[in-house]
Design a protein around this motif. Structure first.
Motif, short mmCIF file in Angstrom:
data_model
loop_
_atom_site.label_atom_id
_atom_site.label_comp_id
_atom_site.label_asym_id
_atom_site.label_seq_id
_atom_site.Cartn_x
_atom_site.Cartn_y
_atom_site.Cartn_z
N LEU A 186 0.82 -1.21 0.00
CA LEU A 186 0.00 0.00 0.00
C LEU A 186 0.85 1.26 0.00
O LEU A 186 0.49 2.25 -0.64
CB LEU A 186 -0.93 -0.01 1.21
CG LEU A 186 -2.39 -0.41 0.94
CD1 LEU A 186 -3.10 0.66 0.15
CD2 LEU A 186 -2.45 -1.73 0.19
N THR A 187 1.98 1.24 0.70
CA THR A 187 2.85 2.41 0.71
C THR A 187 3.41 2.66 -0.69
O THR A 187 3.42 3.81 -1.18
CB THR A 187 4.00 2.23 1.71
OG1 THR A 187 3.45 2.02 3.02
CG2 THR A 187 4.90 3.46 1.74
N ARG A 197 2.44 5.91 -3.00
CA ARG A 197 3.47 6.81 -3.54
C ARG A 197 3.36 6.88 -5.07
O ARG A 197 3.54 7.96 -5.66
CB ARG A 197 4.85 6.32 -3.12
CG ARG A 197 5.14 6.54 -1.64
CD ARG A 197 6.45 5.91 -1.21
NE ARG A 197 6.69 6.13 0.22
CZ ARG A 197 7.63 5.52 0.92
NH1 ARG A 197 8.43 4.65 0.32
NH2 ARG A 197 7.78 5.78 2.21
N PHE A 198 3.09 5.75 -5.67
CA PHE A 198 2.91 5.72 -7.12
C PHE A 198 1.72 6.58 -7.54
O PHE A 198 1.82 7.43 -8.42
CB PHE A 198 2.71 4.27 -7.57
CG PHE A 198 2.26 4.13 -9.00
CD1 PHE A 198 3.17 4.19 -10.03
CD2 PHE A 198 0.93 3.94 -9.30
CE1 PHE A 198 2.77 4.06 -11.35
CE2 PHE A 198 0.51 3.81 -10.60
CZ PHE A 198 1.43 3.86 -11.64
N THR A 224 0.03 12.26 5.41
CA THR A 224 1.12 11.87 4.51
C THR A 224 0.72 10.59 3.79
O THR A 224 -0.21 9.88 4.18
CB THR A 224 2.41 11.63 5.29
OG1 THR A 224 2.25 10.49 6.14
CG2 THR A 224 2.78 12.85 6.13
N VAL A 225 1.45 10.31 2.74
CA VAL A 225 1.21 9.08 1.99
C VAL A 225 1.38 7.86 2.89
O VAL A 225 0.57 6.91 2.84
CB VAL A 225 2.17 9.01 0.78
CG1 VAL A 225 2.16 7.61 0.17
CG2 VAL A 225 1.78 10.04 -0.27
N ASP A 226 2.40 7.86 3.72
CA ASP A 226 2.63 6.73 4.63
C ASP A 226 1.48 6.57 5.62
O ASP A 226 1.07 5.44 5.94
CB ASP A 226 3.94 6.91 5.39
CG ASP A 226 5.16 6.74 4.49
OD1 ASP A 226 4.98 6.41 3.29
OD2 ASP A 226 6.29 6.95 4.98
N GLN A 227 0.95 7.68 6.11
CA GLN A 227 -0.18 7.63 7.04
C GLN A 227 -1.43 7.07 6.36
O GLN A 227 -2.17 6.28 6.96
CB GLN A 227 -0.46 9.01 7.62
CG GLN A 227 0.59 9.49 8.61
CD GLN A 227 0.39 10.95 8.99
OE1 GLN A 227 -0.18 11.74 8.23
NE2 GLN A 227 0.86 11.32 10.18
#
Length: 206
Positions: free
Chosen positions: A94-95, A99-100, A188-191
């Motif tokens: 998912l990360t 990001r993609f 954030t994307v990671d969150q």
């Protein structure tokens, strides 16, 4: 890592240069306004050389989209080999996916493909089908492995994969796509990826 950082090496550097500059022109100018001569000039080749590779703008456009799809596939290849618990594997996938999908270049490609779909229907359909295969099919395979190991329980891996990817796609892709980058999520994307995995495991985890 940006999509543009994972381009595989090729032997024909002149053709690569043409595709690189053509991609930039198509993304910024659109299909109709893009001309072949400036692409040849910036790629450092003659117009005869360019036309030797691509007989016309339509063929060049098709090659640019195919090249972009190859880049997308290369970026996600490493995800298939990830090992670990369900949470580790899903978070890794998912990360990378978030990001993609949050990369402005990716949205530019999707905008271009959607805009030119009536003229290049087969190219557009091939682009979307490849995306479905190397993202959706990969995630379904990961989920099926987790089902077999008894880590999650669901009857339809395809539904579960769609739900998981949808939790990422809406905030990082569709909202900026529709609003022209004016509305962006505060997370954030990671969150976003971590929240999606927690929601998924709360629903399907055993």
């Amino acid at each position: 890592m940006s999509v543009q950082d994972v381009r595989p090496p090729h032997q024909d550097t002149r053709r690569d240069a043409v595709l690189h500059h053509a991609r930039r022109y198509f993304m910024s100018e659109g299909y109709a306004a893009t001309r072949m001569e400036p692409i040849a000039r910036e790629a450092g080749v003659s117009t005869a050389t360019l036309y030797g590779y691509f007989p016309g703008k339509a063929e060049l456009f098709k090659a640019v989209i195919e090249d972009a799809a190859n880049d997308f596939a290369a970026q996600m290849d490493f995800v298939r080999s990830q090992q670990g618990s369900a949470r580790v594997q899903l978070t890794s996938f998912l990360t990378a996916y978030a990001r993609f999908m949050s990369d402005p270049f990716v949205r530019s490609v999707f905008r271009l493909v959607m805009a030119e779909r009536p003229r290049f229907k087969s190219v557009a359909m091939s682009f979307f089908e490849r995306g479905r295969d190397f993202f959706g099919a990969s995630l379904m395979g990961v989920i099926q492995t987790m089902i077999d190991r008894g880590e999650i329980a669901c009857e339809k891996p395809s539904w579960a994969a769609g739900q998981l990817m949808g939790m990422v796609e809406h905030p990082v892709f569709f909202v900026p796509l529709v609003t022209g980058e004016e509305v962006r999520t505060r997370r954030t994307v990671d969150q976003i990826a971590a929240d999606a995995v927690e929601t998924f495991l709360a629903r399907y985890g055993t």
